[in-house]
Design an enzyme around this catalytic site. Sequence first.
Site, PDB file in Angstrom:
ATOM      1  N   LYS A  66     -10.146  -1.556   9.043  1.00 44.34           N
ATOM      2  CA  LYS A  66      -9.116  -2.359   9.697  1.00 44.34           C
ATOM      3  C   LYS A  66      -9.277  -2.369  11.221  1.00 44.34           C
ATOM      4  O   LYS A  66      -9.127  -3.400  11.857  1.00 44.34           O
ATOM      5  CB  LYS A  66      -7.729  -1.818   9.353  1.00 44.34           C
ATOM      6  CG  LYS A  66      -7.399  -1.824   7.877  1.00 44.34           C
ATOM      7  CD  LYS A  66      -7.244  -3.228   7.342  1.00 44.34           C
ATOM      8  CE  LYS A  66      -6.741  -3.223   5.914  1.00 44.34           C
ATOM      9  NZ  LYS A  66      -6.630  -4.563   5.338  1.00 44.34           N
TER      10      LYS A  66
ATOM     11  N   TRP B 292       0.823  -1.204   0.000  1.00 43.32           N
ATOM     12  CA  TRP B 292       0.000   0.000   0.000  1.00 43.32           C
ATOM     13  C   TRP B 292       0.863   1.262   0.000  1.00 43.32           C
ATOM     14  O   TRP B 292       0.504   2.270  -0.605  1.00 43.32           O
ATOM     15  CB  TRP B 292      -0.978  -0.030   1.178  1.00 43.32           C
ATOM     16  CG  TRP B 292      -1.845  -1.245   1.115  1.00 43.32           C
ATOM     17  CD1 TRP B 292      -1.819  -2.331   1.929  1.00 43.32           C
ATOM     18  CD2 TRP B 292      -2.837  -1.532   0.113  1.00 43.32           C
ATOM     19  NE1 TRP B 292      -2.738  -3.269   1.515  1.00 43.32           N
ATOM     20  CE2 TRP B 292      -3.370  -2.806   0.409  1.00 43.32           C
ATOM     21  CE3 TRP B 292      -3.325  -0.831  -0.993  1.00 43.32           C
ATOM     22  CZ2 TRP B 292      -4.370  -3.398  -0.365  1.00 43.32           C
ATOM     23  CZ3 TRP B 292      -4.317  -1.406  -1.759  1.00 43.32           C
ATOM     24  CH2 TRP B 292      -4.831  -2.670  -1.447  1.00 43.32           C
TER      25      TRP B 292
ATOM     26  N   ASP C 196      -0.352   7.189   6.414  1.00 41.38           N
ATOM     27  CA  ASP C 196      -1.460   6.260   6.253  1.00 41.38           C
ATOM     28  C   ASP C 196      -1.458   5.351   7.481  1.00 41.38           C
ATOM     29  O   ASP C 196      -0.568   4.523   7.655  1.00 41.38           O
ATOM     30  CB  ASP C 196      -1.256   5.447   4.976  1.00 41.38           C
ATOM     31  CG  ASP C 196      -2.323   4.378   4.761  1.00 41.38           C
ATOM     32  OD1 ASP C 196      -3.194   4.208   5.634  1.00 41.38           O
ATOM     33  OD2 ASP C 196      -2.269   3.701   3.708  1.00 41.38           O
TER      34      ASP C 196
END
Length: 359
Positions: free
Chosen positions: A195, A103, A171
Amino acid sequence: MTNKVHNFSAGPGILPEEVLRKSAEACINFKNSNLSLLEISHRSKDWVEVMDDIQVMVKRLLNLPKGYSVLFLQGGASTQFAMVPFNLLSLDGQAAYLNTGVWAKKAYQEAKKMGNTVLVASSEDKNYSYIPKGYSIPENSDYLHITSNNTIYGTQIKDFPYDCPVPLVCDMSSDMFSRPIEADKFSLIYAGAQKNMGPAGATLVIVKDDVLGKTTRNIPTMLDYKIHIDSESMYNTPPVFSIYVSYLTLQWLENQGGVSAIHQKNRTKADLLYNEIDKNGLFEGTANAYDRSDMNVCFIPKDEKNTDIFLNILKEANISGLKGHRSVGGFRASIYNAMPIESVQVLVDVMKEFERKNG
């Protein structure tokens, strides 16, 4: 409870049972209105109160000072890969990125489409099994982008570059609210809810107001942070269910004692599982010991033939979601805030028994 399923899914991740119950009730009757949460107006007083309260809770949980805005947007963290450079990368500027996983790399690749970018360091050379250290940050950069926790590879930044000479962007999708941070050292934090905070559909964005408005870009309306700030996260219809579940989850977190208290529980869970991995003769961890994630514990069998055998044993023990990502293989136990230590103990006991019979 023999039928209990121990959910180690990496995302959407486990949520507190009381949050699931309350959110289900709200889908039938929201705030005793005899209307469903899913059908009320997002301009109604009851919903506006939720939006106001959740912003206050975020600031309180993170000890955010004045000068920060809290947003709940759509599009997941992946949309933030574009929103960040749109709003922070000037046309003749440069953005710096730290590549620590899939990511993080996607964020970097998206920013490359927008302008000049540079990688300050990468751990791709060893399949992202560690967090790079000792890298230099170009002081002429508009910002540095990092990813705090790497879900696929089980690594986590333990030492944030708080002395970063440029605006720090992070992030935090998979470890948001899991440990104390110096939030005021970041210029922008974003996190997909699914998450560790709620279901998919909402993305939390925390932005320092004074970093905006400095580029000369023509920003599309839906990608402009200032538009969403001015509209209080309701420029268009917000994802009310995902936000409300996140709201309930943050209430639950405060009732647990807040971020510091949950961090201690997370450390206990992680230590319990990593200790078993390290002493069990049939398994080994995949991440560098210092950089091991408290949220996503990755490990592999020392003998590959044991993978399918162990997965079948896990199924018999009502343990779900433990199969590792294809990039790493083996197993991945995601032990987010809502994961009870009892479920981690069940996994550890299964691992011990597996070694006893096969070691």
